[in-house]
Design a protein around this motif. Sequence first.
Motif, PDB file in Angstrom:
ATOM      1  N   VAL A 246       0.846  -1.185   0.000  1.00 14.73           N
ATOM      2  CA  VAL A 246       0.000   0.000   0.000  1.00 14.73           C
ATOM      3  C   VAL A 246       0.883   1.237   0.000  1.00 14.73           C
ATOM      4  N   PHE A 247       0.624   2.118  -0.932  1.00 12.17           N
ATOM      5  CA  PHE A 247       1.386   3.367  -1.029  1.00 12.17           C
ATOM      6  C   PHE A 247       0.490   4.518  -0.630  1.00 12.17           C
ATOM      7  N   VAL A 248       0.850   5.169   0.458  1.00 12.90           N
ATOM      8  CA  VAL A 248       0.161   6.404   0.798  1.00 12.90           C
ATOM      9  C   VAL A 248       0.925   7.485   0.052  1.00 12.90           C
ATOM     10  N   ALA A 249       0.264   8.063  -0.940  1.00 10.72           N
ATOM     11  CA  ALA A 249       1.043   8.877  -1.869  1.00 10.72           C
ATOM     12  C   ALA A 249       0.540  10.314  -1.960  1.00 10.72           C
ATOM     13  N   HIS A 250       1.478  11.203  -2.159  1.00  7.06           N
ATOM     14  CA  HIS A 250       1.125  12.601  -2.416  1.00  7.06           C
ATOM     15  C   HIS A 250       1.311  12.944  -3.878  1.00  7.06           C
ATOM     16  N   ARG A 251       2.378  12.399  -4.440  1.00  8.52           N
ATOM     17  CA  ARG A 251       2.641  12.698  -5.847  1.00  8.52           C
ATOM     18  C   ARG A 251       2.121  11.538  -6.699  1.00  8.52           C
ATOM     19  N   LEU A 252       1.160  11.840  -7.545  1.00 10.42           N
ATOM     20  CA  LEU A 252       0.456  10.780  -8.265  1.00 10.42           C
ATOM     21  C   LEU A 252       1.358  10.082  -9.273  1.00 10.42           C
ATOM     22  N   ARG A 253       2.388  10.775  -9.720  1.00 11.55           N
ATOM     23  CA  ARG A 253       3.298  10.140 -10.675  1.00 11.55           C
ATOM     24  C   ARG A 253       3.972   8.908 -10.092  1.00 11.55           C
ATOM     25  N   THR A 254       4.087   8.838  -8.766  1.00  6.67           N
ATOM     26  CA  THR A 254       4.764   7.677  -8.177  1.00  6.67           C
ATOM     27  C   THR A 254       3.843   6.460  -8.109  1.00  6.67           C
ATOM     28  N   TRP A 289      -4.653  15.025 -10.668  1.00 12.79           N
ATOM     29  CA  TRP A 289      -3.648  14.651 -11.689  1.00 12.79           C
ATOM     30  C   TRP A 289      -3.323  15.829 -12.589  1.00 12.79           C
ATOM     31  N   ARG A 290      -4.389  16.482 -13.074  1.00  6.91           N
ATOM     32  CA  ARG A 290      -4.174  17.628 -13.978  1.00  6.91           C
ATOM     33  C   ARG A 290      -3.373  18.714 -13.277  1.00  6.91           C
ATOM     34  N   ALA A 291      -3.733  18.988 -12.014  1.00  9.45           N
ATOM     35  CA  ALA A 291      -3.045  20.046 -11.277  1.00  9.45           C
ATOM     36  C   ALA A 291      -1.566  19.701 -11.109  1.00  9.45           C
ATOM     37  N   GLN A 292      -1.294  18.434 -10.765  1.00  5.55           N
ATOM     38  CA  GLN A 292       0.111  18.051 -10.541  1.00  5.55           C
ATOM     39  C   GLN A 292       0.904  18.038 -11.842  1.00  5.55           C
ATOM     40  N   GLU A 293       0.258  17.611 -12.919  1.00  3.17           N
ATOM     41  CA  GLU A 293       0.963  17.588 -14.204  1.00  3.17           C
ATOM     42  C   GLU A 293       1.322  19.007 -14.648  1.00  3.17           C
ATOM     43  N   MET A 294       0.381  19.926 -14.426  1.00  2.99           N
ATOM     44  CA  MET A 294       0.635  21.311 -14.818  1.00  2.99           C
ATOM     45  C   MET A 294       1.839  21.855 -14.065  1.00  2.99           C
ATOM     46  N   LEU A 295       1.848  21.582 -12.763  1.00  2.69           N
ATOM     47  CA  LEU A 295       2.947  22.030 -11.909  1.00  2.69           C
ATOM     48  C   LEU A 295       4.264  21.421 -12.374  1.00  2.69           C
ATOM     49  N   HIS A 296       4.180  20.141 -12.713  1.00  2.00           N
ATOM     50  CA  HIS A 296       5.361  19.407 -13.129  1.00  2.00           C
ATOM     51  C   HIS A 296       5.956  19.999 -14.407  1.00  2.00           C
ATOM     52  N   HIS A 297       5.064  20.264 -15.390  1.00  2.00           N
ATOM     53  CA  HIS A 297       5.550  20.834 -16.653  1.00  2.00           C
ATOM     54  C   HIS A 297       6.156  22.208 -16.429  1.00  2.00           C
ATOM     55  N   LYS A 298       5.503  22.962 -15.539  1.00  3.52           N
ATOM     56  CA  LYS A 298       6.008  24.303 -15.245  1.00  3.52           C
ATOM     57  C   LYS A 298       7.420  24.199 -14.659  1.00  3.52           C
ATOM     58  N   GLU A 299       7.577  23.252 -13.717  1.00  5.39           N
ATOM     59  CA  GLU A 299       8.901  23.083 -13.096  1.00  5.39           C
ATOM     60  C   GLU A 299       9.945  22.666 -14.126  1.00  5.39           C
ATOM     61  N   GLU A 300       9.491  21.782 -15.041  1.00  6.08           N
ATOM     62  CA  GLU A 300      10.426  21.316 -16.078  1.00  6.08           C
ATOM     63  C   GLU A 300      10.881  22.475 -16.951  1.00  6.08           C
ATOM     64  N   GLU A 301       9.873  23.304 -17.344  1.00  9.58           N
ATOM     65  CA  GLU A 301      10.206  24.463 -18.185  1.00  9.58           C
ATOM     66  C   GLU A 301      11.172  25.396 -17.471  1.00  9.58           C
ATOM     67  N   GLU A 302      10.870  25.641 -16.196  1.00 14.24           N
ATOM     68  CA  GLU A 302      11.745  26.531 -15.433  1.00 14.24           C
ATOM     69  C   GLU A 302      13.148  25.951 -15.337  1.00 14.24           C
ATOM     70  N   GLY A 303      13.217  24.628 -15.148  1.00 12.90           N
ATOM     71  CA  GLY A 303      14.501  23.940 -15.075  1.00 12.90           C
ATOM     72  C   GLY A 303      15.277  24.112 -16.368  1.00 12.90           C
ATOM     73  N   GLU A 304      14.539  23.964 -17.513  1.00  9.21           N
ATOM     74  CA  GLU A 304      15.214  24.107 -18.810  1.00  9.21           C
ATOM     75  C   GLU A 304      15.713  25.531 -19.013  1.00  9.21           C
ATOM     76  N   GLN A 305      14.860  26.492 -18.604  1.00  9.20           N
ATOM     77  CA  GLN A 305      15.279  27.899 -18.745  1.00  9.20           C
ATOM     78  C   GLN A 305      16.552  28.173 -17.959  1.00  9.20           C
ATOM     79  N   GLU A 306      16.567  27.619 -16.708  1.00  4.66           N
ATOM     80  CA  GLU A 306      17.757  27.811 -15.873  1.00  4.66           C
ATOM     81  C   GLU A 306      18.991  27.200 -16.537  1.00  4.66           C
ATOM     82  N   ALA A 307      18.776  26.024 -17.139  1.00 10.54           N
ATOM     83  CA  ALA A 307      19.886  25.327 -17.779  1.00 10.54           C
ATOM     84  C   ALA A 307      20.406  26.125 -18.976  1.00 10.54           C
ATOM     85  N   ASP A 308      19.461  26.841 -19.667  1.00 13.34           N
ATOM     86  CA  ASP A 308      19.850  27.628 -20.845  1.00 13.34           C
ATOM     87  C   ASP A 308      20.693  28.847 -20.462  1.00 13.34           C
ATOM     88  N   GLN A 309      20.380  29.362 -19.242  1.00 17.01           N
ATOM     89  CA  GLN A 309      21.033  30.637 -18.869  1.00 17.01           C
ATOM     90  C   GLN A 309      22.519  30.471 -18.568  1.00 17.01           C
TER      91      GLN A 309
END
Length: 309
Positions: A246-254, A289-309
């Motif tokens: 049994v997984f008590v989970a907060h992040r649905l991706r897991t 799920w939708r809320a977490q995915e949106m957050l996740h994509h946003k974080e990914e984009e921010e991560g990529e932007q940081e990597a570009d700088q």
Amino acid sequence: VFQLSVPLNFLGSVYRELRQSLLDMETLFNLQKVNVSISESPTAKPLALPKGGEIKFENVTFGYYPDQPILRNLSLTIPAGKKVAIVGPSGCGKSTLLRLLFRSYDVQSGRILIDDQDIRSIKLDSLRRAIGVVPQDTPLFNDTVEHNIRYGNLDAPPEAVIAAAQRAHIHDKILSFRDGYQTMVGERGLMISGGEKQRLAMSRLLLKDPPLLFFDEATSALDTHTEQALMADVNGILKDKRRTSVFVAHRLRTIFDADLIIVLKEGHVEEMGGHRELLEQGGLYAALWRAQEMLHHKEEEEGEQEADQ
Ligand code: ATP
């Protein structure tokens, strides 16, 4: 000499039993404050698992304060040998389910059954030995790494401790510590990261080898990479043996690959099913799920932007 060695052997096993139950107590404390009113019925029997570990909550009502119910007439079944996730908004009672199953508290009404046995009719040590928990925050004792793993099974030989650490992918890390397996950890020893702690907890669990496994995912995130690696390892470990997990989970991706996802809201089951099914239903799970995915994509984009700088 013979006369003496018998009682000493006997004492040895009593001592081991005692130490084991003290450790179980520590696990118990970790599952939060113990209610002293929990008692073992004089007719209690050891747990038997003819079905392989089915967990059933039947009309369970419970609150930490009797007039403030957290679970309200809750019924759910966790099928034997399956991977089940329990999700829901913070504070909806996910960890409480686990504490009740462990009998850190007793239900106010209804009952909890493991393979059709009311947990109040099961010997406490037998119940708690059957349940393994990777808690949100693994308690480390002020002792060596080796002993911290061995708490899972005090009789395990050193080879078994190492094998468990290897399976939990923490062995190499341990070898890199100054004194290897003899390195002191805990408050007065070496401080290790959250991910490493969880891997030590997994090693402990592998040594204990319980039929019922619980993972209480930490609310505070490990970094995504550490977490994914950890989950991949957990899944690998689950594969070699049929166990109820049994997984008590907060992040649905897991947990989206779980056999069954149970969504709790305000102390009752809001919906349950597989990932796809729940997405199609378009209810609470789909929204989370939708809320977490949106957050996740946003974080990914921010991560990529940081990597570009
Ligand atoms: P999260 O996702 O934030 O970990 P959860 O769904 O696991 O939350 P629980 O830990 O089961 O939630 O807590 C359910 C409710 O019970 C919360 O409102 C919490 O504040 C309350 N609660 C938890 N433990 C206790 C306690 N020992 N005494 C009193 N209230 C408690």
